[in-house]
Design a protein around this motif. Structure first.
Motif, short mmCIF file in Angstrom:
data_model
loop_
_atom_site.label_atom_id
_atom_site.label_comp_id
_atom_site.label_asym_id
_atom_site.label_seq_id
_atom_site.Cartn_x
_atom_site.Cartn_y
_atom_site.Cartn_z
N ALA A 34 25.35 42.99 -15.09
CA ALA A 34 26.41 44.00 -15.07
C ALA A 34 27.26 43.86 -13.82
N GLU A 35 26.63 43.61 -12.68
CA GLU A 35 27.36 43.46 -11.42
C GLU A 35 28.26 42.22 -11.46
N GLU A 36 27.75 41.11 -11.99
CA GLU A 36 28.54 39.89 -12.10
C GLU A 36 29.68 40.06 -13.09
N PHE A 37 29.40 40.72 -14.22
CA PHE A 37 30.42 40.97 -15.22
C PHE A 37 31.53 41.84 -14.64
N ASP A 38 31.16 42.90 -13.93
CA ASP A 38 32.14 43.80 -13.34
C ASP A 38 33.01 43.05 -12.32
N ALA A 39 32.38 42.24 -11.48
CA ALA A 39 33.12 41.47 -10.47
C ALA A 39 34.08 40.47 -11.12
N ALA A 40 33.71 39.93 -12.28
CA ALA A 40 34.53 38.93 -12.96
C ALA A 40 35.67 39.55 -13.77
N THR A 41 35.60 40.86 -14.05
CA THR A 41 36.57 41.45 -14.97
C THR A 41 37.40 42.60 -14.41
N VAL A 42 36.84 43.43 -13.54
CA VAL A 42 37.54 44.66 -13.13
C VAL A 42 38.91 44.32 -12.52
N GLY A 43 39.92 45.08 -12.94
CA GLY A 43 41.28 44.87 -12.47
C GLY A 43 42.02 43.77 -13.20
#
Length: 141
Positions: A34-43
């Motif tokens: 989840a942390e990696e996915f969020d870093a790769a997608t948010v914004g």
């Protein structure tokens, strides 16, 4: 009876071969957390293809919120959460979770739908920092 058994054995062997086939290079390694996915997608706004054809677009907002649209369709607001090694999405028009496994692939972010191990994955082929252009009532109000 003998013919029926040999046909069942052939189907079983074919199923074993299909499931034993190696994953495409884009899907090797551990799925994104989840942390990696969020870093790769948010914004970001990501444009996805499936089988080389445009499929849809999703804008990833802070707080695990998203806006999704199939190609040529209306936008849907939603949210995502982690469930095991999958990222699950729930949208305003459908309370049923849509769960995916994501990898950082050679061609971009790769997503495979839960329960569809042999189906075509989605591949993020384009990225934009701009918000989605959603059509529909109350736009710009």
């Amino acid at each position: 009876m003998r013919r029926h058994c040999s046909m069942r054995a052939s189907l079983f062997a074919a199923a074993l071969i299909a499931f034993a086939a190696p994953l495409p290079a884009a899907e090797r390694g551990a799925p994104l957390t989840a942390e990696e996915f969020d870093a790769a997608t948010v914004g970001r706004t990501l444009f996805y293809n499936s089988g080389g054809e445009p499929y849809g677009v999703e804008q990833y907002l802070p707080g695990r919120r998203v806006i999704w649209a199939f190609l040529g369709d209306d936008c849907r607001k939603g949210r995502w959460y982690e469930e095991g090694s999958e990222i699950c999405f729930v949208y305003e028009d459908n309370p049923e979770p849509q769960c995916w496994t994501f990898w950082d692939g050679d061609e971009g972010l790769v997503a495979r739908f839960r329960g569809d191990p042999l189906g075509l994955p989605l591949i993020a082929v384009e990225e934009s920092p701009e918000p989605m252009a959603c059509l529909g009532p109350n736009v710009g109000v």
